[in-house]
Enzyme design. Sequence first.
Site, short mmCIF file in Angstrom:
data_model
loop_
_atom_site.label_atom_id
_atom_site.label_comp_id
_atom_site.label_asym_id
_atom_site.label_seq_id
_atom_site.Cartn_x
_atom_site.Cartn_y
_atom_site.Cartn_z
N ASP A 14 0.86 -1.14 -0.01
CA ASP A 14 -0.09 0.15 -0.19
C ASP A 14 0.96 1.25 -0.14
OD1 ASP A 14 -1.88 -1.73 2.39
OD2 ASP A 14 -2.33 -1.88 0.48
N GLU A 174 -11.23 0.80 -4.11
CA GLU A 174 -10.43 1.30 -2.94
C GLU A 174 -9.38 2.15 -3.15
OE1 GLU A 174 -10.08 -2.50 -0.86
OE2 GLU A 174 -8.89 -3.23 -2.39
C1 6LW Z 1 -5.88 -1.75 1.95
C2 6LW Z 1 -6.81 -2.02 0.93
C3 6LW Z 1 -6.67 -3.44 0.88
O1 6LW Z 1 -6.06 -0.83 2.96
O2 6LW Z 1 -6.24 -4.06 1.76
O3 6LW Z 1 -7.19 -5.26 -0.66
C4 6LW Z 1 -5.76 -3.20 2.68
N1 6LW Z 1 -7.08 -3.94 -0.54
O4 6LW Z 1 -6.52 -1.03 -0.17
C5 6LW Z 1 -4.83 -3.61 3.35
O5 6LW Z 1 -3.52 -3.68 2.66
#
Ligand code: 6LW
Length: 511
Positions: A14, A174
């Site tokens: 991330d 996201e």
């Molecule tokens: C992160 C989100 C995600 O905050 O996993 O699967 C979380 N997507 O973008 C943790 O890496």
Amino acid sequence: MSYTNPVIPGFYPDPSICRVGEDYYLATSSFAYFPGVPLFHSKDLVNWRQIGHCLTTVRQLPLGSAWLSGGIYAPTIRHHNGWFYMVTTNVSGVGNFYVRSMRPEGPWSEPIPVAQGGIDPSFLFDDDGKVYFQSTYDGNEGTGIYQCEIDISTGRMLTESRLIWQGTGGAHPEAPHLYKINGLYYLLLAEGGTEYGHMATIARSESPYGPFIPCPHNPILSHRSRKSSIQATGHADLVQAHDGTWWAVFLGIRPVSYPYRHHLGRETFLAPVSWTEEGWPIIGNGGRIEPVMEAPQLQEVRWPNEAIRDDFDEATLGLDWLFLRNPPPESWSLRESPGKLTLRGNKTSLDDGGSPAFVGRRLRHLSCNIAALLDFEPESEDEEAGLTVFMNEKYHYDLAVKLKDGRKAIVLRRTVGSLTTEQTYDCAAGPVELKVEAQPEWFVFSIQPHQSDSLELGSGETHLLSTEVAGGFTGVIIAMYAVCKAGQSAPAHFDWFDYEPVNSPGGSAPF
Ligand code: 6LW
């Protein structure tokens, strides 16, 4: 010029990046490890060195008994009007919050909470002084990216949260980042989930609240259904370099064997960004990246290579060491026996989900040699100390010193889900070198008692500690640890710890 990916190998997922003049800063998520949110510095986007952590106190990062893949999710780092801001989510506590500092090395402020829910928070500081806060959640208008304006001095919401984009239809829209480029607002997302369907998509609007028009060639980054030693690319952040070129950092994985399984966790990758005549970005080679990339290169500024050996001669631990959740102060010391790291085991074991005596570092290479010299004379059969190759509480391999039938012994323990195997070997008195050879498909365990030859004891498959088997969002940690079911163990003195990569930085790719 060419460079090698990942630019930050090991469990550093991330990634978020910002530029201040000719300096670049990058933050990654850290879950239930402490300190939280490691912060890196670079002058050329390729060579990175860690300069600190954004969350270094229990008040900033209370982890309690958080699930190992709970705690700190994705961060965003931005710089505005002389201040660095890092915004993130503690999913095991306060939710969304940010800290700020005028120095990237810190110290960072007390946490400033933001009431909007969800995860993957981000900021845009607009030209008119407004500050837009984005995050992703399943809200009253559906699942997607919500936005509000906040007062950056207090974190207070100034407007209601509004849904601004739901992405292109991929699962889990996201990781939002909103940019203002040539007067237009570009909204970059991750979609498809952080596994093998991961991708980056983008849309733009004349207003920060949309409507957002998707890029015609989305996804602008993805390795889904691609044959490549790099998979699951996504969760990107864009930055314009001081020479005007554009770049993206993002997460990816390097799976081993077939079917694909990865144990280093999600790592940080870099790719150049080009723009179409219509003003749309393309990451890498048409949305694909390679282990070795040809790209316009900023003036290279390399940092000193990391020392192979940590002698524990400093007054504080190096920045790449980490604890499991908030460590009990009495569980470790650099002062009890100067020149050594001393661990005192407590009742919390590696299987518990609390905070055992545990000092570890990320496994950052598929091939490397690890060793530590341990002087530990257990006083009861309730205590042990050694090295653990740790993915989580149910998936770890341990090489430890303990008492067995009243005699000092070495135990090689493999814990894989509900299955545990143990092999026990005699161990002479005095210090013993514990060794782990990491290969792409195997961890090989050996010991070398004082003034004796090395003795290979056994091995464990890397794939049984992989994310695909063990689950979660983290990666393998190699840690020194101590446990004492009865209370406090005898002192476990670690004289030194060696970490020596084999072959190229990042280890030899298996493909
Ligand atoms: C992160 C989100 C995600 O905050 O996993 O699967 C979380 N997507 O973008 C943790 O890496």
